[in-house]
Design a protein around this motif. Structure first.
Motif, PDB file in Angstrom:
ATOM      1  N   GLY A 289      46.515  35.260  20.257  1.00 59.99           N
ATOM      2  CA  GLY A 289      47.298  36.159  21.104  1.00 59.99           C
ATOM      3  C   GLY A 289      46.676  37.536  21.244  1.00 59.99           C
ATOM      4  N   GLY A 290      45.837  37.920  20.278  1.00 64.12           N
ATOM      5  CA  GLY A 290      45.125  39.191  20.359  1.00 64.12           C
ATOM      6  C   GLY A 290      45.927  40.411  19.991  1.00 64.12           C
TER       7      GLY A 290
ATOM      8  N   LEU B 136      49.207  27.946  17.540  1.00 61.90           N
ATOM      9  CA  LEU B 136      49.323  28.766  18.741  1.00 61.90           C
ATOM     10  C   LEU B 136      50.751  28.836  19.295  1.00 61.90           C
ATOM     11  N   VAL B 137      51.708  28.341  18.534  1.00 64.64           N
ATOM     12  CA  VAL B 137      53.106  28.539  18.921  1.00 64.64           C
ATOM     13  C   VAL B 137      53.410  30.037  18.915  1.00 64.64           C
ATOM     14  N   ARG B 138      53.977  30.522  19.991  1.00 59.60           N
ATOM     15  CA  ARG B 138      54.313  31.948  20.071  1.00 59.60           C
ATOM     16  C   ARG B 138      55.474  32.260  19.130  1.00 59.60           C
ATOM     17  N   ASN B 139      55.446  33.439  18.568  1.00 58.33           N
ATOM     18  CA  ASN B 139      56.496  33.829  17.622  1.00 58.33           C
ATOM     19  C   ASN B 139      57.885  33.725  18.244  1.00 58.33           C
ATOM     20  N   SER B 140      58.012  34.165  19.485  1.00 57.63           N
ATOM     21  CA  SER B 140      59.323  34.129  20.133  1.00 57.63           C
ATOM     22  C   SER B 140      59.802  32.695  20.325  1.00 57.63           C
ATOM     23  N   ALA B 141      58.895  31.781  20.664  1.00 56.19           N
ATOM     24  CA  ALA B 141      59.268  30.379  20.855  1.00 56.19           C
ATOM     25  C   ALA B 141      59.697  29.752  19.537  1.00 56.19           C
TER      26      ALA B 141
ATOM     27  N   LEU C 236      55.618  41.842  22.028  1.00 53.84           N
ATOM     28  CA  LEU C 236      54.596  41.380  21.101  1.00 53.84           C
ATOM     29  C   LEU C 236      54.904  39.973  20.594  1.00 53.84           C
ATOM     30  N   ARG C 237      56.161  39.683  20.334  1.00 56.03           N
ATOM     31  CA  ARG C 237      56.518  38.338  19.867  1.00 56.03           C
ATOM     32  C   ARG C 237      56.206  37.285  20.919  1.00 56.03           C
ATOM     33  N   ASN C 238      56.266  37.670  22.192  1.00 54.92           N
ATOM     34  CA  ASN C 238      55.931  36.737  23.269  1.00 54.92           C
ATOM     35  C   ASN C 238      54.439  36.424  23.325  1.00 54.92           C
ATOM     36  N   MET C 239      53.608  37.279  22.756  1.00 51.99           N
ATOM     37  CA  MET C 239      52.158  37.066  22.746  1.00 51.99           C
ATOM     38  C   MET C 239      51.645  36.586  21.391  1.00 51.99           C
TER      39      MET C 239
END
Length: 331
Positions: free
Chosen positions: A30-31, A72-77, A103-106
């Motif tokens: 996510g960078g 690579l699951v996003r934190n928000s997901a 940020l959680r979305n990335m």
């Protein structure tokens, strides 16, 4: 930021081969941390291997009832996944207490495990920092150390690990799966991060050419009654002064199972084994919770700026266990 080569692999095999054959290469997902470090000149990879497009973004059921979470699951997901919210509510709570919604979305699960400390001296290149430049010294020892470690620190480094998610994963006995050209390796999350000792620049057990591919959560019925409590200076977008990830099972007034991990107090997510030993088999009372906290914090080593963390950690542990004992952590 100095120039660097960019590689976008099509699969895991190509990704790990790229890092194995390119000296100074770094993976990027996510960078949300690496890019900041590159801008500050703290990280200067010769090659960036972008793994963001790899098929590692699923949450799958395991035969034993646990879950396998792609790196690579996003934190928000992950925080929104109904299985996480129901079976492991402390993990969802921990994720939602960190960073901002954007940020959680990335941010990715794998990247969260690898984020580096937010110690001010680490980011200030005019300051001495053994983590950034080995054998240069540590200005935090006698400087502004209010946010710094009280457990597991050394004379070389007293920085803390910034993750909320990892504290919950430590309490849940998560296992990290990594891949390299040498094959697959599995590392217990509680052992994944290292204490500083004399080499604070070595932060994890991960080799430079290994890619995190997944995190596995074993089944944990006790986690249905769990809670993540974070104490910080402001209500959002602030790192923990102290945090507690806890799960508790009580039968007939006796603690039959307990999981406890602390954040904001050490260079790694701190699994509170001493406290757990005191809790299990004992009465579910305020006094017992206090004794468990005292047992864990007996090894604390403080500086003038962070001595308050001992009392704060004790109070937070007791308050979290008290809430769980009354059923306040059930989904």
């Amino acid at each position: 930021m100095r120039p660097f080569a960019y590689v976008k692999p099509v699969d895991v095999a190509e990704a790990v081969h790229a890092v194995a054959t390119e000296p100074g290469a770094k993976f990027i997902g996510g960078g949300t941390n690496l890019v900041d470090l590159m801008r500050e000149g703290i990280e200067s990879p010769d090659t960036v291997v972008d793994v963001g497009g790899l098929p590692l973004d699923g949450v799958d059921e395991l035969p034993d009832g646990g879950l396998r979470i792609g790196a690579l699951v996003r934190n928000s997901a992950l925080a929104a996944d109904q299985r996480i919210r129901t079976r492991y509510p402390l993990l969802s709570q921990a994720i939602l207490s960190g960073a901002s919604a954007q940020l959680r979305n990335m941010a990715t699960v794998g990247g969260n495990l690898l984020q580096r400390t937010r110690c001010l001296y680490f980011y200030d290149q005019a300051a001495a920092c053994n983590k950034r430049e080995p054998d240069s010294g540590c200005d935090a020892l006698s400087g502004f150390n209010r946010m710094h470690a009280i457990l597991g620190a050394s004379d070389s480094c007293i920085a803390t690990h910034p993750s909320d998610m990892c504290v919950a994963l430590a309490a849940l006995d998560a296992v990290v799966e990594v891949e390299s050209v040498r094959g697959t390796r599995r590392i217990a999350l509680a052992d994944f991060h290292r204490l500083p000792g004399g080499t604070p620049e070595i932060e994890t057990e991960l080799a430079a050419d290994q890619l995190i591919t997944a995190v596995e959560l074993p089944p944990a019925p006790v986690a249905a009654n769990s809670r993540y409590r974070k104490v910080r200076d402001r209500a959002s977008y602030a790192f923990a002064l102290v945090s507690v990830a806890a799960a508790l099972e009580v039968r007939d007034g006796t603690v039959t199972e307990a999981r406890l991990a602390l954040g904001g107090v050490a260079a790694k997510p701190w699994r509170a084994r001493e406290a757990e030993q005191v809790l299990v088999g004992g009465p579910a009372t305020e006094e017992s919770f206090g004794r468990a906290a005292d047992a864990e914090l007996a090894a604390a080593s403080v500086r003038p700026g962070n001595a308050f963390k001992v009392a704060l950690a004790r109070a937070t542990i007791v308050a979290t266990l008290r809430e769980l004992n009354t059923g306040g952590g059930r989904a």
